[in-house]
Structure formats: C-alpha cells, structure tokens
Motif scaffolding. Structure first.
Motif, PDB file in Angstrom:
ATOM      1  N   VAL A 132       0.904  -1.328   0.147  1.00  0.00           N
ATOM      2  CA  VAL A 132       0.039  -0.040   0.097  1.00  0.00           C
ATOM      3  C   VAL A 132       0.852   1.119  -0.009  1.00  0.00           C
ATOM      4  O   VAL A 132       2.010   1.498   0.792  1.00  0.00           O
ATOM      5  N   ASP A 133       0.546   2.160  -0.986  1.00  0.00           N
ATOM      6  CA  ASP A 133       1.501   3.236  -1.022  1.00  0.00           C
ATOM      7  C   ASP A 133       0.608   4.696  -0.458  1.00  0.00           C
ATOM      8  O   ASP A 133      -0.612   4.692  -0.462  1.00  0.00           O
ATOM      9  N   TYR A 134       1.503   5.518   0.174  1.00  0.00           N
ATOM     10  CA  TYR A 134       0.902   6.509   0.589  1.00  0.00           C
ATOM     11  C   TYR A 134       1.534   7.933  -0.059  1.00  0.00           C
ATOM     12  O   TYR A 134       2.579   7.864  -0.517  1.00  0.00           O
ATOM     13  N   ALA A 135       0.645   8.852  -0.513  1.00  0.00           N
ATOM     14  CA  ALA A 135       0.896  10.028  -1.483  1.00  0.00           C
ATOM     15  C   ALA A 135       0.414  11.342  -0.782  1.00  0.00           C
ATOM     16  O   ALA A 135      -0.409  11.314  -0.227  1.00  0.00           O
ATOM     17  N   VAL A 136       1.012  12.427  -1.295  1.00  0.00           N
ATOM     18  CA  VAL A 136       0.717  13.616  -0.967  1.00  0.00           C
ATOM     19  C   VAL A 136       0.219  14.464  -2.409  1.00  0.00           C
ATOM     20  O   VAL A 136       1.278  14.359  -3.213  1.00  0.00           O
ATOM     21  N   ASP A 137      -0.958  14.826  -2.623  1.00  0.00           N
ATOM     22  CA  ASP A 137      -1.209  15.519  -3.718  1.00  0.00           C
ATOM     23  C   ASP A 137      -0.690  17.070  -3.712  1.00  0.00           C
ATOM     24  O   ASP A 137      -1.359  17.889  -3.045  1.00  0.00           O
ATOM     25  N   ASN A 167      -1.951  -2.947  -3.750  1.00  0.00           N
ATOM     26  CA  ASN A 167      -1.493  -3.630  -4.725  1.00  0.00           C
ATOM     27  C   ASN A 167      -1.306  -5.106  -4.326  1.00  0.00           C
ATOM     28  O   ASN A 167      -0.284  -5.448  -3.486  1.00  0.00           O
ATOM     29  N   LEU A 168      -2.113  -6.068  -4.741  1.00  0.00           N
ATOM     30  CA  LEU A 168      -2.257  -7.404  -4.117  1.00  0.00           C
ATOM     31  C   LEU A 168      -1.186  -8.213  -5.078  1.00  0.00           C
ATOM     32  O   LEU A 168      -1.036  -8.063  -6.231  1.00  0.00           O
ATOM     33  N   ASP A 169      -0.313  -9.088  -4.428  1.00  0.00           N
ATOM     34  CA  ASP A 169       0.847  -9.746  -5.198  1.00  0.00           C
ATOM     35  C   ASP A 169       0.248 -11.175  -5.109  1.00  0.00           C
ATOM     36  O   ASP A 169       0.470 -12.205  -4.243  1.00  0.00           O
ATOM     37  N   GLU A 170      -0.727 -11.627  -6.003  1.00  0.00           N
ATOM     38  CA  GLU A 170      -1.271 -12.853  -6.138  1.00  0.00           C
ATOM     39  C   GLU A 170      -0.408 -14.108  -6.418  1.00  0.00           C
ATOM     40  O   GLU A 170      -0.484 -15.155  -6.100  1.00  0.00           O
ATOM     41  N   GLY A 171       0.678 -13.568  -6.909  1.00  0.00           N
ATOM     42  CA  GLY A 171       1.850 -14.543  -7.536  1.00  0.00           C
ATOM     43  C   GLY A 171       2.569 -14.962  -6.272  1.00  0.00           C
ATOM     44  O   GLY A 171       3.165 -16.213  -6.477  1.00  0.00           O
ATOM     45  N   ARG A 172       2.618 -14.561  -5.000  1.00  0.00           N
ATOM     46  CA  ARG A 172       3.184 -15.187  -3.948  1.00  0.00           C
ATOM     47  C   ARG A 172       2.178 -15.349  -2.812  1.00  0.00           C
ATOM     48  O   ARG A 172       2.481 -15.621  -1.495  1.00  0.00           O
TER      49      ARG A 172
END
Length: 225
Positions: free
Chosen positions: A104-109, A140-145
C-alpha cells in the motif's frame, strides 16, 4: 713612525656578515598580496555570488509543481482471508483460506498547493508548509506470492475461481483497513514531512536564500509555535 703599527690592517680571517633586510620589510609584499587577493575574492562574490532569486513562495510552488504527486511511504501487509462455497443445495461444500502479500502506497497531492498553504518568515529564514490530507493508494495485491489452503471433498474449477475472486476482493478491503491504522499513518506522515523538507530546502538554497528551515504540517495539525 710607521703608521701600519698604529693602524693594523683588518683581519681578513673574519667573514663579513651579509646584510639582511628587516623581517617586516620582507613580509610586507606578501601581506599586501593576501589583502589584495581577499579584496578581489570579496568583490567577485559580491558581483557574481548567489543571490535570492525572486519570491521564496514562488520557488517553493515551482518545486511542488515538478512533483505534482509525491509518494512518501509504502507499507507491506498480508491479509488473511477466507470464503466458503456451496453447490448442489449445500451438499458440496468447499472452503479457501488465503494469505496475500499486499503493498500500500501513501502519497501527497501537491497539485493543490497554493500561496495560502505557505508562510515565509524572512527574519528566521523559515518556510512553513501546510499539506493536504495524506492519501492512501489502492492496495496492490501480489497474488503470485499468495498462499492458499483449500478444504472440501470435491472442489470444482468453478468453485475454486469463485473462492479466489471472493478472497481477492476481501483481501483488498482488509488491506485498505490495515493501511489506515494509526501506527502506519503516523509513519507515513513523518516520512511525508521529511520528504517535503528535503525537496524544498535544496531548491531554496540553490535560489540563494541560504540555509532555510522548513516546517511541515498537515491539515488539522497545530501551527508551529
């Protein structure tokens, strides 16, 4: 009377002392050279040295425009979710438990930044910045792992597809809830403040404002005392 007896010739065995200039006289040219060099350096600095270029608020907004949206922090979470599936009027039951690593990413607009969010103190060389609320990106789910545990006597391909889809949706919601917990939000805010300080201090220094202190806060936080 022989005058040579009265006035004996000087003793040639004693070497004559070489005449040396006084120490002050020898050092004077170097002192004048150093003073002239320092004066030339000062004049060059005054003429060509860095000077404040324009408005510090405009310099800050320009730095924000180059970033637009600034990702300041990323968190890794691993939701543990489960779902059940029934077929043939409940006679065939299956269950799937999933552990899906998620970022999960955190950002500032920064596109919303304007003059009313900035305060410049020329005496203290301090820039006060008020940021909008921190934004949490879509997980962002990493379903490969991902790791799955399935239970059931007979799990059809259709049941497996339904269970996987349901668990993916549930994991995304759970990851978003975990990302909003106070601990991760506090870490993300601290990272955002430090990133904004670094992104502003250098442009302001390059613009000629010297060592500037940058104070950063979010909407709702008290102004620095």
């Amino acid at each position: 009377m022989d005058d040579s007896r009265l006035n004996p010739p000087p003793d040639s065995s004693q070497p004559k002392a070489a005449a040396r200039p006084p120490a002050r006289a020898a050092a004077l040219p170097w002192l004048l050279f150093v003073v002239a060099l320092a004066l030339a350096a000062w004049l060059a600095w005054s003429a060509y040295g860095p000077r404040p270029a324009g408005d510090p608020l405009a310099t800050t907004l320009t730095a924000f425009e180059k970033q637009n949206r600034l990702t300041v922090f990323s968190a890794q979470v691993s939701p543990v979710v489960s779902n059940d599936d029934e077929q043939v009027f409940g006679l065939i039951k299956s269950r799937q438990v999933a552990v899906i690593p998620t970022r999960v990413d955190y950002a500032v607009d920064l596109s919303v930044m304007s003059h009313d969010r900035l305060t410049w103190d020329p005496q203290a060389k301090r820039m006060d910045v008020r940021l909008p609320a921190l934004q949490i990106g879509r997980p962002n789910l990493d379903e490969g792992r991902a790791q799955y545990l399935r239970e059931g006597v007979w799990i059809t391909q259709g049941a497996q597809a339904r269970l996987t889809k349901a668990n993916t949706q549930l994991a995304e919601r759970q990851a978003a809830a975990e990302a909003a917990n106070p601990v991760l939000m506090g870490l993300a805010r601290a990272a955002a403040k430090e990133a904004v300080r670094q992104n502003l201090a250098i442009p302001l220094q390059v613009a000629g404002f010297g060592a500037v202190t940058v104070e950063v806060r979010f909407d709702g936080e008290p102004a620095p005392g």
